[in-house]
Design an enzyme around this catalytic site. Structure first.
Site, PDB file in Angstrom:
ATOM      1  N   LYS A   1       4.427  12.250  10.464  1.00  0.00           N
ATOM      2  CA  LYS A   1       3.690  11.100  10.624  1.00  0.00           C
ATOM      3  C   LYS A   1       3.950  10.012  12.299  1.00  0.00           C
ATOM      4  CE  LYS A   1       2.445   7.260   8.196  1.00  0.00           C
ATOM      5  NZ  LYS A   1       1.744   6.586   6.791  1.00  0.00           N
TER       6      LYS A   1
ATOM      7  N   SER B   1       3.851  11.628   1.756  1.00  0.00           N
ATOM      8  CA  SER B   1       3.090  10.955   0.539  1.00  0.00           C
ATOM      9  C   SER B   1       3.377  11.682  -1.350  1.00  0.00           C
ATOM     10  CB  SER B   1       2.014  10.242   0.579  1.00  0.00           C
ATOM     11  OG  SER B   1       1.339   9.012   0.350  1.00  0.00           O
TER      12      SER B   1
ATOM     13  N   ASP C   1       6.731   7.793  -0.975  1.00  0.00           N
ATOM     14  CA  ASP C   1       6.515   6.830   0.981  1.00  0.00           C
ATOM     15  C   ASP C   1       6.852   5.462  -0.309  1.00  0.00           C
ATOM     16  OD1 ASP C   1       3.696   7.611   0.367  1.00  0.00           O
ATOM     17  OD2 ASP C   1       4.703   7.110   3.070  1.00  0.00           O
TER      18      ASP C   1
ATOM     19  N   ARG D   1       1.617   3.614  -1.958  1.00  0.00           N
ATOM     20  CA  ARG D   1       0.791   3.252  -2.726  1.00  0.00           C
ATOM     21  C   ARG D   1       0.937   2.654  -4.439  1.00  0.00           C
ATOM     22  NH1 ARG D   1      -3.696   8.614  -3.396  1.00  0.00           N
ATOM     23  NH2 ARG D   1      -3.359   8.573  -0.374  1.00  0.00           N
TER      24      ARG D   1
ATOM     25  N   GLU E   1      -7.720   0.552   0.108  1.00  0.00           N
ATOM     26  CA  GLU E   1      -8.466   1.478  -0.220  1.00  0.00           C
ATOM     27  C   GLU E   1      -8.162   2.241  -1.434  1.00  0.00           C
ATOM     28  OE1 GLU E   1      -7.499   4.323   3.631  1.00  0.00           O
ATOM     29  OE2 GLU E   1      -5.994   4.036   2.390  1.00  0.00           O
ATOM     30  N   GLU E   2      -9.229   2.282  -1.788  1.00  0.00           N
ATOM     31  CA  GLU E   2      -9.138   2.386  -3.339  1.00  0.00           C
ATOM     32  C   GLU E   2      -8.171   3.548  -3.639  1.00  0.00           C
ATOM     33  OE1 GLU E   2     -10.194   5.588  -4.429  1.00  0.00           O
ATOM     34  OE2 GLU E   2      -9.660   6.823  -3.214  1.00  0.00           O
TER      35      GLU E   2
ATOM     36  N   THR F   1      -5.796  12.449   7.237  1.00  0.00           N
ATOM     37  CA  THR F   1      -5.684  10.812   7.534  1.00  0.00           C
ATOM     38  C   THR F   1      -4.490   9.885   7.467  1.00  0.00           C
ATOM     39  OG1 THR F   1      -6.142  10.704   4.954  1.00  0.00           O
ATOM     40  CG2 THR F   1      -7.551  10.934   6.661  1.00  0.00           C
TER      41      THR F   1
END
Length: 547
Positions: free
Chosen positions: A158, A148, A307, A310, A392-393, A42
């Site tokens: 990425k 991440s 990174d 979040r 996003e959750e 993802t």
């Protein structure tokens, strides 16, 4: 849940950094072994040098594949390159530079030779491309070297195309296939200039940090935070945001303390996650245990992953907020305090996020866009302003600037942490206090995501579950009203299954980054009903996996 979850890491939990980096150069992946091939989940290709899933050959081949992809797409502009604080990120960045320069790419690296958060790289790409047409071949793109929130032994790579966000599956599939071909043919088609021979005058420096931090007033009410004197404690969790938070405090004159400025590739200062792994997940109560212990020391405490894509929000009255709760509060606040946002702009959520968000969007009179897991689904809407907020959750989100234009098309954990301070400054209530008011209006949500180990074969099976896999007509005493294998917002496959009733749902899907599967469940009838939903959901998943 391990009995050691939330406890400080011990010496035996730490990686051997020298061994990890040596393995990056010395161990050669076998392209005939599935686990040793380039695979984009993802959010990029991830793995560990110790398991031959993230080694020099992977990065040389993947970078050449990106160069070839750029050529096929007619992209001739500069490529922004950044890395996080994982031990494998620096050697991987150097490998990428070797290939990019040998191919004549105009590489833009951090002017301070320091770490670059994912949102700062997205911001840089969009800033460069702001006045360029969509078909302009001179637009920029980028690579961010990060796994991440993954454990210290992992590396990640990425690609972000000119739209600034995560590449879609068409792009990543092409890049992965090309990279694996290059590895299978012994890297003979990879152009490379040895790092020791690099002409640094051929590389342009870019101050990612200054550009990002200086632009924050265009999206956050910095003046309100300053005027209210909100006391902020920011913990970078040893990640790439550490120097950004210090400059935010200095440049914008905020009462902001960097709670832990230490950077250590072993992350020895972390508390262990649910499975005794060190994982820089700001949404995990176990990983955030040391920060939660300080909740009374600040008005708002925040955490970011390695990174900084979040966020974790800690308040004095509630401790660590559930990511869904904060997303609901953020949406309710933003759509009520951003008067220049387009009236038709939608609320974007992944289909494993809380039903409370649905109710908040309805109360605001806003269209709800429900998509599969993966921030890439929000990119087009954020870019053209048709989606004002995407979240996003797993505690990742971004939103539009004050004027309704795009800020980033990748997740921005720094931004959401500052938003928590703005909410307190403007409303006089912590985000958790505001969430309690939302629950009074829309119902009390009991929500939980459980991660469990799964083999690659089990993950593949789970990812192909179809609605017909569920023969039941009821779930925890309620009629099943939907069985979904595709997201209602865009019709895209969700890579798993979601089952819904009037007051509850569960979804099961394999992780795109680790060998685990994720079971999400929510009930608006309380924790006991949630437990019933989870028990029946586990039975469905176990049957599908042949357990």
């Amino acid at each position: 849940m391990s009995s050691r979850a939330g406890l400080p890491a011990e010496e035996s939990d730490l990686i051997d950094v020298d061994e990890l980096i040596a393995a990056y150069y010395d161990r050669v992946p076998n392209p005939d072994v599935a686990s040793e091939r380039v695979v984009f989940g993802t959010s990029g290709h991830r793995g560990s040098s110790l398991t031959k899933s993230f080694n020099e050959n992977h990065i040389l081949a993947t970078t050449q594949a990106i160069v070839d992809y750029r050529a096929a797409q007619g992209i001739t502009g500069p490529l922004f390159l950044g890395r996080d604080t994982h031990a494998l990120s620096l050697p991987a960045e150097r490998s990428a530079i070797e290939v990019l320069l040998a191919n004549g790419v105009d590489v833009r690296v951090d002017a301070r030779d320091s770490w670059v958060p994912t949102p700062a790289l997205s911001h840089a790409i969009l800033t460069y491309n702001r006045d360029r047409a969509a078909d302009d071949p001179g637009r920029a793109d980028g690579i961010v070297v990060t796994p991440s929130h993954n454990p210290p032994r992992d590396g990640g790579f990425k690609y972000n195309p000119p739209h600034g966000g995560p590449a879609d599956t068409d792009a990543t599939g092409w890049i992965a296939d090309r990279a694996n071909q290059l590895i299978a043919h012994g890297l003979t088609a990879v152009r490379r200039e040895r790092f020791a021979d690099v002409d640094w005058d051929a590389i342009t420096g870019y101050d990612f940090r200054d550009a990002y931090v200086r632009d924050l007033p265009s999206i956050i009410d910095i003046e309100a935070i300053r005027r209210a004197g909100v006391r902020i404690g920011a913990d970078p969790l040893g990640g790439a945001s550490v120097e950004y938070w210090s400059l935010i405090a200095e440049m914008h004159d905020l009462d902001l303390t960097v709670v832990n400025p230490e950077v250590d590739p072993t992350w020895r200062f972390m508390t262990l996650d649910w499975d005794e792994k060190i994982r820089m997940d700001p949404s995990s109560p176990s990983a955030m245990a040391s920060l939660v212990a300080k909740k009374g020391d600040y008005d708002i405490l925040t955490g970011n992953d390695a990174d900084a894509d979040r966020h974790g929000i800690v308040t004095p009255d509630a401790g660590l907020m559930n990511p869904n709760h904060f997303l609901a509060v953020a949406i309710d606040y933003l759509f009520s305090h951003r008067e220049h946002w387009p009236r038709e702009a939608a609320v974007g959520k992944t289909l494993v996020s809380s039903m409370i968000i649905d109710r908040v969007a309805e109360s605001l009179g806003r269209r709800l866009l429900e998509v599969p897991v993966g921030f890439k689904w929000f990119v087009p809407g954020l870019l053209d302003g048709s989606v004002a907020f995407g979240g996003e959750e797993s505690a990742g989100a971004s939103f539009l600037r004050h004027d309704g234009s795009v800020w980033s098309t990748d997740k921005d954990g720094i931004l959401l942490c500052l938003l928590a301070a703005e909410i307190l400054a403007v409303t006089g209530k912590t985000p958790s206090q505001r969430y309690a008011e939302l629950e009074d209006a829309f119902g009390s949500s009991a929500y939980q995501r459980v991660d469990a180990p799964a083999t690659p074969e089990q993950k593949a099976t789970l990812g192909k579950l179809a609605p017909e896999s569920v023969t039941a007509t009821t779930l925890a005493g309620e009629d099943i009203i939907a069985k979904l294998s595709h997201a209602p917002g865009n019709g895209a496959a969700i890579g798993g299954l979601k089952v819904q009733t009037p007051h509850a749902w569960f979804a099961a899907r394999p992780s795109g980054t680790e060998d685990v599967y994720k079971l999400y469940a929510e009930s608006l009838r309380g924790p006991e009903h949630l437990a019933e939903v989870q028990a029946e959901a586990r039975a469905v998943v176990s049957a599908a996996l042949g357990d």
